[in-house]
Write an enzyme that holds these catalytic residues in place. Structure first.
Site, PDB file in Angstrom:
ATOM      1  N   ASP A   1       6.594  -4.270  -2.289  1.00 21.79           N
ATOM      2  CA  ASP A   1       7.401  -5.125  -3.161  1.00 21.79           C
ATOM      3  C   ASP A   1       6.968  -4.876  -4.613  1.00 21.79           C
ATOM      4  O   ASP A   1       5.940  -4.252  -4.881  1.00 21.79           O
ATOM      5  CB  ASP A   1       7.276  -6.605  -2.763  1.00 21.79           C
ATOM      6  CG  ASP A   1       8.453  -7.434  -3.293  1.00 21.79           C
ATOM      7  OD1 ASP A   1       9.243  -6.917  -4.106  1.00 21.79           O
ATOM      8  OD2 ASP A   1       8.588  -8.607  -2.882  1.00 21.79           O
TER       9      ASP A   1
ATOM     10  N   GLU B   1      12.517 -16.713  -6.892  1.00 25.79           N
ATOM     11  CA  GLU B   1      11.086 -16.657  -6.620  1.00 25.79           C
ATOM     12  C   GLU B   1      10.283 -17.071  -7.852  1.00 25.79           C
ATOM     13  O   GLU B   1      10.727 -16.929  -8.968  1.00 25.79           O
ATOM     14  CB  GLU B   1      10.689 -15.237  -6.200  1.00 25.79           C
ATOM     15  CG  GLU B   1      11.277 -14.192  -7.117  1.00 25.79           C
ATOM     16  CD  GLU B   1      10.802 -12.783  -6.830  1.00 25.79           C
ATOM     17  OE1 GLU B   1       9.733 -12.613  -6.241  1.00 25.79           O
ATOM     18  OE2 GLU B   1      11.503 -11.848  -7.239  1.00 25.79           O
TER      19      GLU B   1
HETATM   20  C1  BGC Z   1      11.218  -9.604  -4.682  1.00 25.63           C
HETATM   21  C2  BGC Z   1      11.989  -8.760  -3.711  1.00 25.63           C
HETATM   22  C3  BGC Z   1      12.980  -7.905  -4.446  1.00 25.63           C
HETATM   23  C4  BGC Z   1      12.280  -7.099  -5.510  1.00 25.63           C
HETATM   24  C5  BGC Z   1      13.213  -6.230  -6.321  1.00 25.63           C
HETATM   25  C6  BGC Z   1      10.642  -8.789  -5.805  1.00 25.63           C
HETATM   26  O1  BGC Z   1      10.042  -9.590  -6.766  1.00 25.63           O
HETATM   27  O2  BGC Z   1      10.171 -10.265  -3.993  1.00 25.63           O
HETATM   28  O3  BGC Z   1      12.647  -9.583  -2.776  1.00 25.63           O
HETATM   29  O4  BGC Z   1      13.649  -7.070  -3.529  1.00 25.63           O
HETATM   30  O5  BGC Z   1      11.614  -7.976  -6.395  1.00 25.63           O
HETATM   31  O6  BGC Z   1      13.991  -6.964  -7.178  1.00 25.63           O
HETATM   32  C1  BGC Z   2      12.909  -8.639 -11.844  1.00 21.58           C
HETATM   33  C2  BGC Z   2      13.035  -8.977 -10.389  1.00 21.58           C
HETATM   34  C3  BGC Z   2      11.711  -8.905  -9.777  1.00 21.58           C
HETATM   35  C4  BGC Z   2      10.715  -9.756 -10.543  1.00 21.58           C
HETATM   36  C5  BGC Z   2       9.353  -9.636  -9.949  1.00 21.58           C
HETATM   37  C6  BGC Z   2      11.908  -9.542 -12.513  1.00 21.58           C
HETATM   38  O1  BGC Z   2      11.779  -9.220 -13.849  1.00 21.58           O
HETATM   39  O2  BGC Z   2      14.159  -8.783 -12.470  1.00 21.58           O
HETATM   40  O3  BGC Z   2      13.895  -8.107  -9.719  1.00 21.58           O
HETATM   41  O4  BGC Z   2      11.817  -9.310  -8.469  1.00 21.58           O
HETATM   42  O5  BGC Z   2      10.681  -9.432 -11.890  1.00 21.58           O
HETATM   43  O6  BGC Z   2       8.396 -10.317 -10.678  1.00 21.58           O
END
Ligand code: BGC
Ligand code: BGC
Length: 556
Positions: free
Chosen positions: A254, A448
């Site tokens: 990830d 998240e």
């Molecule tokens: C998320 C994933 C996602 C990835 C790419 C991560 O932070 O946990 O679910 O696929 O970013 O955007």
């Molecule tokens: C991105 C996400 C990624 C996340 C992880 C963001 O800046 O847009 O895709 O999952 O950072 O920390």
């Protein structure tokens, strides 16, 4: 292939961090991704196709001309792209529990991706969220592996429809392996403390279904299992995933997950690769990662055979996908992105996902009303319907996502003989005495990290809307837009009917279809619904009390 060319295939850069597009060829990168919301300045499907094809042309100009796999999070439709259909988030699809419909959604999502040149989807999320304080609860189909397994498998079949080599297929990625939904307190990226038996039965089980459905890529979880980070766990990524479950595809880390491991930069990469990670979502320091990999292979800390194995797995999938034959966007699909026909599938999914929790005096389905007051700004807010992972990472409020609002749906379903008025704050327009109020409440979009909640409380402003609607003197129907159960025990007591609509996506009219009986309510709770925060976590079978058990749903 030179060692450098092999290493390049094992690295994935985020497009925002490309120092120059030509680095794709210079480092021979295996993949580039759009992080949540990262797209072309002018956000429409054709500009996405131009952008991704542009990166692809650079990749093809390298010595070996190996195409990149372009990855996106199309987790509820091709949701980064303005104009694409946005489907309900998985929790709503868990409430609908209709595998054929989920497969159809996967099929449409694939077509809307292929139009833009994105061939790799970081979906489905087959997490099994066991504590709703977790801000990614809505990305899962529900608290039971019996939902995540079959529905995840259906999604994979839809995304890879016709088989991976078909021009209608994209590569699916069940995620996050494993235990992301099992962390203590629902803390994002936390630790899942489980015995091996329970971990396998609850959190690993959906991956067996996913692999049987043809999954060729798995994404690793940021979380830990009994204190060991998944990104460095050979037991999990090799012992369980490959040896026990028989997975034969490639494993992707990830976003920056490898750099969260303990140790020096080199030690972290060696640990992750030797544990079983084949491609690293770096996503920023790809030049540094390439250099570190080179040193590790030279010193033998990563054996050449291990590098070859990772590259073979990645290239095998690229060949299976027909990526060498068809590296570019299929522009013949552009005109259909966001079509009415596809929106009608989303609308059906929305209707199926609505769970009726209360219906006193048989207010639902609504009939015979002449003056309806619709209360609350979320009644006119497609962004709020969509939640996180929509146009941007954390989602948006307002009308920038094309679609239908709940208000529009109500006006349409009520028909010409009914006067429907709107009120932001619950005060009726002068001289208008409603014979029914519909109040729309909910959470603001989140994803998240930002989405974790310690109390699952309904925001104070939303509580005021319910109180205002209840003081009008007419029966009240409440509609909740949320990514998880919230503590709404007081509000339930103030209204006559209550419907959980989850995060329905762009087609809000599907909610009105259920309220007015155009579609029959059939949704069932995909998770136990707590009466108070003290009852959390609560899951079926744990013998703890809750307000509504998983599976509950009235059929007015
Ligand atoms: C998320 C994933 C996602 C990835 C790419 C991560 O932070 O946990 O679910 O696929 O970013 O955007
Ligand atoms: C991105 C996400 C990624 C996340 C992880 C963001 O800046 O847009 O895709 O999952 O950072 O920390």
């Amino acid at each position: 292939m030179t060692v450098e060319e092999k290493i390049g295939q094992t690295l994935q850069a985020a497009r925002d961090y490309l120092v120059s597009d030509s680095d794709i060829a210079k480092y021979g990168l295996g993949s580039v991704l759009s992080g949540g919301g990262s797209g072309p300045r002018f956000n429409d499907p054709a500009h996405w196709a131009d952008m991704i094809d542009g990166y692809q042309r650079v990749a093809l100009s390298s010595r070996l001309g190996i195409p990149i796999l372009y990855g996106v999070d199309a987790v509820h439709g091709n949701n980064n792209v303005r104009g694409a259909v946005v489907f309900p988030h998985n929790i709503g699809l868990g409430a609908a529990n209709d595998p054929a419909l989920v497969e159809e959604i996967g099929r449409i999502t694939a077509l809307e991706m292929l139009a833009t040149g994105a061939r790799w989807n970081f979906a489905p999320c087959v997490t099994v969220p066991r504590d709703e304080r977790w801000g990614r609860t809505y990305e899962g189909f529900g608290e039971s592996p019996d939902l995540a397994g079959p529905l995840g498998a259906a999604c994979i079949k839809g995304l890879q429809s016709g088989g991976l080599g078909s021009p209608t297929a994209v590569l699916a990625t069940p995620k996050h392996f494993a235990g992301d939904g099992g962390t203590s307190g629902g803390r994002d990226r936390g630790d899942a403390a489980y015995s091996e038996d329970d971990f396998m039965r609850i959190h690993v089980a959906p991956y067996a279904d996913a692999i049987a459905a043809g999954a060729r890529c798995v994404m690793v979880s940021f979380s830990s299992w009994n204190g060991e980070p998944c990104h460095g766990s050979e037991r999990l990524l090799t012992g369980i995933l490959r040896e026990k479950l028989g997975f034969k595809g490639f494993v992707i880390s990830d976003w920056g997950g490898v750099s969260l491991l303990p140790g020096s930069y080199e030690e972290r990469i060696a640990k992750a690769v030797n544990a079983g990670i084949d491609m690293i979502m770096v996503p920023d320091e790809y030049a540094r990662a390439a250099g570190a990999m080179r040193d590790l292979v030279t010193s033998g800390a990563i054996r050449r055979e291990r590098l070859d194995e990772a590259v073979r797995r990645i290239l095998t999938v690229k060949f299976e996908m027909g990526l060498f034959e068809r590296p570019f966007a299929d522009r013949s699909l552009l005109a259909q992105v966001g079509s009415l026909e596809r929106r009608s599938v989303a609308r059906k999914a929305v209707a199926e996902s609505v769970v009726v929790l209360k219906n006193e005096g048989s207010v639902l389905p609504i009939s015979g009303k002449k003056k309806i007051l619709v209360v609350g700004p979320r009644a006119k807010d497609v962004g709020a319907q969509c939640g996180g992972w929509t146009l941007t990472w954390q989602g948006v409020r307002g009308s920038s996502v094309p679609g239908t609002t709940i208000m529009q749906g109500i006006v349409e379903a009520a028909g010409p003989g009914v006067r429907v008025e709107y009120s932001r704050d619950g005060t009726a327009p002068a001289g208008f005495e409603p014979d029914l109020a519909i109040v729309v409440i909910g959470e603001d979009p989140y994803a998240e990290m930002k989405g974790d909640s310690s109390d699952l409380a309904l925001p104070a402003g939303e509580k005021r809307l319910v109180a205002a609607a209840a003081s009008l003197g007419a029966p009240v129907v409440a509609v909740l837009l949320s990514g998880r159960p919230l503590i709404v025990t007081d509000e339930l007591g103030k209204v006559d009917a209550f419907a959980a609509a989850w995060l329905p996506g762009s087609e809000g009219a599907g909610i009105a279809d259920v309220l007015f009986g155009v579609a029959k309510a059939r949704g069932a709770l995909p998770c136990s619904w707590p009466a108070s925060i003290e009852q959390v976590p609560v899951n079926a079978g744990d013998g703890r009390p809750c307000l509504f058990p998983a599976g509950f749903g009235l059929r007015p």
